[in-house]
Write a protein that holds these residues in place. Structure first.
Motif, PDB file in Angstrom:
ATOM      1  N   CYS A  61       0.717  -1.477  -0.318  1.00  0.00           N
ATOM      2  CA  CYS A  61      -0.112  -0.494   0.146  1.00  0.00           C
ATOM      3  C   CYS A  61       0.861   1.045   0.594  1.00  0.00           C
ATOM      4  O   CYS A  61       0.313   2.126  -0.936  1.00  0.00           O
ATOM      5  CB  CYS A  61      -0.588  -0.147   0.789  1.00  0.00           C
ATOM      6  N   SER A 114      -7.751  -5.522  -4.442  1.00  0.00           N
ATOM      7  CA  SER A 114      -7.703  -4.602  -3.753  1.00  0.00           C
ATOM      8  C   SER A 114      -8.773  -3.150  -3.339  1.00  0.00           C
ATOM      9  O   SER A 114      -8.914  -3.316  -4.831  1.00  0.00           O
ATOM     10  CB  SER A 114      -6.309  -3.760  -3.931  1.00  0.00           C
ATOM     11  N   ILE A 135     -10.305   0.710  -3.314  1.00  0.00           N
ATOM     12  CA  ILE A 135      -9.833   1.968  -2.325  1.00  0.00           C
ATOM     13  C   ILE A 135     -11.248   2.639  -2.821  1.00  0.00           C
ATOM     14  O   ILE A 135     -11.871   2.922  -3.912  1.00  0.00           O
ATOM     15  CB  ILE A 135      -8.726   2.432  -3.535  1.00  0.00           C
ATOM     16  N   VAL A 145      -7.974   2.245   2.056  1.00  0.00           N
ATOM     17  CA  VAL A 145      -7.589   1.015   1.054  1.00  0.00           C
ATOM     18  C   VAL A 145      -7.985  -0.048   1.674  1.00  0.00           C
ATOM     19  O   VAL A 145      -7.720  -0.222   3.410  1.00  0.00           O
ATOM     20  CB  VAL A 145      -6.134   1.016   1.079  1.00  0.00           C
TER      21      VAL A 145
END
Length: 160
Positions: free
Chosen positions: A22, A72, A74, A151
């Motif tokens: 990250c 992932s 976001i 995130v």
């Protein structure tokens, strides 16, 4: 958090791998930029995959003993990018402290209502698998908070 005690990589190490990925992806970002999110997600996912495959492959073996899935996500906060360390422009532009709008602020949303500062997000995963060899782990990167984003990363492993 790991859903089982049978993790191919220690949970502390998984956390460090996710933090590093990250940080590599969004560490230098000043604020959420939609045009960069695809690249950030790719960097996070590929970095984590490389690390978990490398660290869980037994020495002398050609392949890992687990299959992996990395996700992932976001999510942009409802904060104008101008409030996230981005000057408003002009010759007298000054750097402002980040500010999250609240219901007491002047209406700025497209519907005429004030920003509430954050978007809600809930994610859940369920699987039918072998609890002795398979599992999952999730992580929220705190470094995105001041940049107008959340995130969240998850890693799923399935024993081969």
């Amino acid at each position: 958090m790991a859903s089982t005690t049978n993790t191919p990589i220690n949970a502390t190490r998984l956390r460090q791998i996710a933090m590093d990925a990250c940080q590599l992806a969004v560490g230098t970002a000043e604020y959420y930029e939609h045009s960069k999110v695809e690249g950030w997600n790719s960097t996070i996912i590929n970095s984590i995959l490389r690390a978990v495959i490398s660290e869980s492959t037994p020495s002398g073996s050609q392949a890992p003993t687990f299959k992996y899935v990395v996700n992932s996500t976001i999510v942009q906060h409802l904060v104008p990018t101008s409030a996230l360390n981005k000057p408003k422009g002009g010759s007298d532009a000054t750097k402002e402290e980040p500010h999250v709008s609240t219901s007491s602020d002047t209406p700025t949303a497209t519907d005429g209502k004030p920003h509430v500062g954050r978007r809600g997000m809930h994610s859940a995963t369920q699987a039918f698998w072998n609890e002795k060899t398979d599992g999952m782990w999730s992580f929220k990167y705190d470094g995105g908070e001041g940049k107008g984003m959340d995130v969240v990363v998850s890693v799923i492993w399935i024993g081969i």
